[in-house]
Design an enzyme around this catalytic site. Structure first.
Site, PDB file in Angstrom:
ATOM      1  N   CYS A 107       0.801  -1.236   0.000  1.00 51.85           N
ATOM      2  CA  CYS A 107       0.000   0.000   0.000  1.00 51.85           C
ATOM      3  C   CYS A 107       0.830   1.281   0.000  1.00 51.85           C
ATOM      4  CB  CYS A 107      -0.929   0.006   1.202  1.00 51.85           C
ATOM      5  SG  CYS A 107      -1.702  -1.568   1.441  1.00 51.85           S
TER       6      CYS A 107
ATOM      7  N   HIS B  65      -3.527   6.433   2.866  1.00 51.46           N
ATOM      8  CA  HIS B  65      -3.909   5.117   2.349  1.00 51.46           C
ATOM      9  C   HIS B  65      -5.235   4.740   2.999  1.00 51.46           C
ATOM     10  CE1 HIS B  65      -4.211   1.062   1.278  1.00 51.46           C
ATOM     11  NE2 HIS B  65      -3.902   0.585   2.469  1.00 51.46           N
TER      12      HIS B  65
ATOM     13  N   ASN C 254     -10.064  -1.017   0.180  1.00 51.25           N
ATOM     14  CA  ASN C 254      -8.605  -0.893   0.181  1.00 51.25           C
ATOM     15  C   ASN C 254      -8.077  -1.402  -1.157  1.00 51.25           C
ATOM     16  OD1 ASN C 254      -5.856  -1.286   0.522  1.00 51.25           O
ATOM     17  ND2 ASN C 254      -6.021  -2.223   2.545  1.00 51.25           N
TER      18      ASN C 254
HETATM   19  N1  ACO Z   1     -18.215  -9.985   8.997  1.00 50.10           N
HETATM   20  C1  ACO Z   1     -18.618 -10.314  10.231  1.00 50.10           C
HETATM   21  N2  ACO Z   1     -17.771 -10.652  11.219  1.00 50.10           N
HETATM   22  C2  ACO Z   1     -16.452 -10.644  10.928  1.00 50.10           C
HETATM   23  C3  ACO Z   1     -15.970 -10.304   9.667  1.00 50.10           C
HETATM   24  C4  ACO Z   1     -16.898  -9.975   8.670  1.00 50.10           C
HETATM   25  N3  ACO Z   1     -16.533  -9.642   7.423  1.00 50.10           N
HETATM   26  N4  ACO Z   1     -14.620 -10.378   9.680  1.00 50.10           N
HETATM   27  C5  ACO Z   1     -14.275 -10.751  10.917  1.00 50.10           C
HETATM   28  N5  ACO Z   1     -15.376 -10.910  11.678  1.00 50.10           N
HETATM   29  C6  ACO Z   1     -15.467 -11.324  13.071  1.00 50.10           C
HETATM   30  C7  ACO Z   1     -14.241 -12.061  13.527  1.00 50.10           C
HETATM   31  O1  ACO Z   1     -14.335 -13.430  13.172  1.00 50.10           O
HETATM   32  C8  ACO Z   1     -14.303 -11.873  15.022  1.00 50.10           C
HETATM   33  O2  ACO Z   1     -15.231 -12.778  15.560  1.00 50.10           O
HETATM   34  P1  ACO Z   1     -14.930 -13.532  16.951  1.00 50.10           P
HETATM   35  O3  ACO Z   1     -14.818 -12.416  17.961  1.00 50.10           O
HETATM   36  O4  ACO Z   1     -16.107 -14.399  17.111  1.00 50.10           O
HETATM   37  O5  ACO Z   1     -13.627 -14.223  16.727  1.00 50.10           O
HETATM   38  C9  ACO Z   1     -14.910 -10.470  15.176  1.00 50.10           C
HETATM   39  O6  ACO Z   1     -15.512 -10.171  13.892  1.00 50.10           O
HETATM   40  C10 ACO Z   1     -13.899  -9.391  15.502  1.00 50.10           C
HETATM   41  O7  ACO Z   1     -12.779  -9.556  14.660  1.00 50.10           O
HETATM   42  P2  ACO Z   1     -11.562  -8.581  14.743  1.00 50.10           P
HETATM   43  O8  ACO Z   1     -10.531  -9.032  13.762  1.00 50.10           O
HETATM   44  O9  ACO Z   1     -11.134  -8.384  16.157  1.00 50.10           O
HETATM   45  O10 ACO Z   1     -12.243  -7.247  14.233  1.00 50.10           O
HETATM   46  P3  ACO Z   1     -11.605  -5.827  14.131  1.00 50.10           P
HETATM   47  O11 ACO Z   1     -12.427  -4.859  14.853  1.00 50.10           O
HETATM   48  O12 ACO Z   1     -10.121  -5.829  14.385  1.00 50.10           O
HETATM   49  O13 ACO Z   1     -11.791  -5.499  12.572  1.00 50.10           O
HETATM   50  C11 ACO Z   1     -10.479  -5.500  10.574  1.00 50.10           C
HETATM   51  C12 ACO Z   1     -11.188  -6.344  11.622  1.00 50.10           C
HETATM   52  C13 ACO Z   1     -11.534  -4.674   9.859  1.00 50.10           C
HETATM   53  C14 ACO Z   1      -9.782  -6.415   9.590  1.00 50.10           C
HETATM   54  C15 ACO Z   1      -9.468  -4.554  11.278  1.00 50.10           C
HETATM   55  O14 ACO Z   1      -8.680  -5.291  12.169  1.00 50.10           O
HETATM   56  C16 ACO Z   1      -8.573  -3.850  10.298  1.00 50.10           C
HETATM   57  O15 ACO Z   1      -9.005  -3.068   9.481  1.00 50.10           O
HETATM   58  N6  ACO Z   1      -7.267  -4.082  10.391  1.00 50.10           N
HETATM   59  C17 ACO Z   1      -6.285  -3.490   9.507  1.00 50.10           C
HETATM   60  C18 ACO Z   1      -6.331  -4.174   8.196  1.00 50.10           C
HETATM   61  C19 ACO Z   1      -5.455  -3.507   7.214  1.00 50.10           C
HETATM   62  O16 ACO Z   1      -5.112  -2.370   7.358  1.00 50.10           O
HETATM   63  N7  ACO Z   1      -5.102  -4.268   6.209  1.00 50.10           N
HETATM   64  C20 ACO Z   1      -4.351  -3.840   5.129  1.00 50.10           C
HETATM   65  C21 ACO Z   1      -2.996  -3.263   5.468  1.00 50.10           C
HETATM   66  S1  ACO Z   1      -1.738  -3.558   4.341  1.00 50.10           S
HETATM   67  C22 ACO Z   1      -2.414  -3.495   2.853  1.00 50.10           C
HETATM   68  O17 ACO Z   1      -3.342  -2.773   2.695  1.00 50.10           O
HETATM   69  C23 ACO Z   1      -1.934  -4.383   1.738  1.00 50.10           C
END
Ligand code: ACO
Length: 328
Positions: free
Chosen positions: A116, A255, A285
């Site tokens: 990214c 980003h 993203n």
């Molecule tokens: N729909 C419903 N529930 C979901 C989904 C979904 N799409 N995805 C995950 N969950 C659930 C998980 O299974 C988890 O359930 P559990 O508690 O029963 O285990 C619950 O939601 C919470 O999951 P978390 O991972 O803790 O959720 P979080 O609030 O952290 O959000 C997310 C997840 C959106 C991925 C967040 O962590 C995030 O944005 N992180 C950064 C990601 C990022 O920046 N990636 C790219 C960077 S590098 C690049 O871009 C190439």
């Protein structure tokens, strides 16, 4: 003594595939809801490229539009950089494919693979060549077809990503331009987001495909923490050496990974959230293409005026990061 060559952006262009995949569509594919995706990420919909549309096709279209905006022709370009983690193939570089499709001269063309942060790395590299007088005009394109490396059965990742391309033509300017660049990387955190197979470590086999190792694997919550810290720090590293404070920045073009990351980073930077440009709702993203398309749209929407100081700020897989201050 000669005045140093100031380098700025002469033209911008974008290309987004027509097909829109909404959160409602995703509800039919994986166990998720529009409400979960919107509240946890800020994403409403994303674009998906056609099967026969590759990264170089999107890159070329964005590049054509950037050249048109800069009132330049492909033969005026002296350097082509494509930022991508979804190249058409390992080699030739996507930049070489773009050179051929544009009908540019046999100028240097190469890809940068820093996820990214790619658009920012590309601009920082191109700026050096122009500032030193080696080249006059450079084309920096960020293009991604993340849908081709997304596991459409994994709700943790498939709701986040989209496809698209943005491009900038860089060249000498009379005033303003790129005031500072800052880049960094931390390979120790490389496990947080990666595409495990397909390279020399795990070449493609029947097993690697069955094990779904050709798709993005991500530790979202760990990345989240790093992203907030990294984006705030990168902003500081790009602004402080040139004597700027957070309040001197008119608009941040970040980003677009997650709206919650951006709000938390803004707080850490001491910036109000209305200074953070957001279009993640429409595109998700798009890795390197995210900050490129965001810059194009911020300009199209009149959010950037002549004389404004804008900050490009990104983090990505690697981990990598970068920030750039531009006076418009
Ligand atoms: N729909 C419903 N529930 C979901 C989904 C979904 N799409 N995805 C995950 N969950 C659930 C998980 O299974 C988890 O359930 P559990 O508690 O029963 O285990 C619950 O939601 C919470 O999951 P978390 O991972 O803790 O959720 P979080 O609030 O952290 O959000 C997310 C997840 C959106 C991925 C967040 O962590 C995030 O944005 N992180 C950064 C990601 C990022 O920046 N990636 C790219 C960077 S590098 C690049 O871009 C190439």
């Amino acid at each position: 003594m000669c005045e140093p060559i100031k380098v700025g952006i002469l033209g911008l262009g974008k290309y987004l595939p027509e097909k829109i995949l909404t959160n409602k569509d995703l509800e039919k594919i994986v166990d998720t809801t529009d409400e979960w995706i919107m509240s946890r990420t800020g994403i409403k919909e994303r674009r998906i490229a056609r099967d026969n549309e590759a990264t170089s096709d999107m890159a070329t279209e964005a590049a054509r539009r950037a050249l048109e905006a800069a009132k330049l022709k492909p033969e005026d370009i002296d350097l082509i950089i494509v930022a991508t983690i979804t190249p058409d193939m390992f080699f030739p570089a996507t930049a070489c494919l773009v050179q051929e499709k544009l009908g540019a001269r046999t100028v240097p063309a190469f890809d940068v693979s820093v996820a990214c942060s790619g658009f920012i790395y590309g601009i920082a590299i191109a700026k050096q060549f122009i500032a030193s007088g080696v080249y006059k005009h450079a084309l920096v394109v960020a293009s991604e077809k993340l849908s081709s490396i997304t596991d459409w059965t994994d709700r943790n990742t498939c709701v986040l990503f989209g496809d698209g391309a943005g491009a900038a033509v860089l060249g000498p300017v009379d005033r303003g331009g790129i005031l500072s660049t800052y880049l960094g990387a931390d390979g120790k955190q490389g496990e947080l987001i990666k595409l495990p197979a397909g390279g020399s470590r795990i070449p493609a086999t029947k097993k690697s495909i069955e094990d779904k190792l050709h798709f993005i694997k991500m530790n979202g919550s760990e990345l989240f923490k790093h992203a907030v810290r990294i984006m705030a720090d990168a902003a500081l590293q790009a602004t402080k050496p040139i004597g700027l404070k957070a309040e001197d920045i008119n608009l941040v073009i970040p980003h677009q990974a997650n709206v919650r990351i951006l709000h938390a980073a803004a707080k850490r930077m001491g910036l109000s959230t209305d200074k953070i440009y957001l279009n993640i709702e429409k595109y998700g993203n798009m890795s390197a293409a995210s900050s490129a398309v965001a810059l194009v749209e911020a300009v199209e929407e009149g959010r950037i005026k002549r004389g404004d100081k804008i900050l490009l700020d990104a983090f990505g897989g690697g981990l990598t990061w970068g920030a750039i201050v531009i006076e418009w």
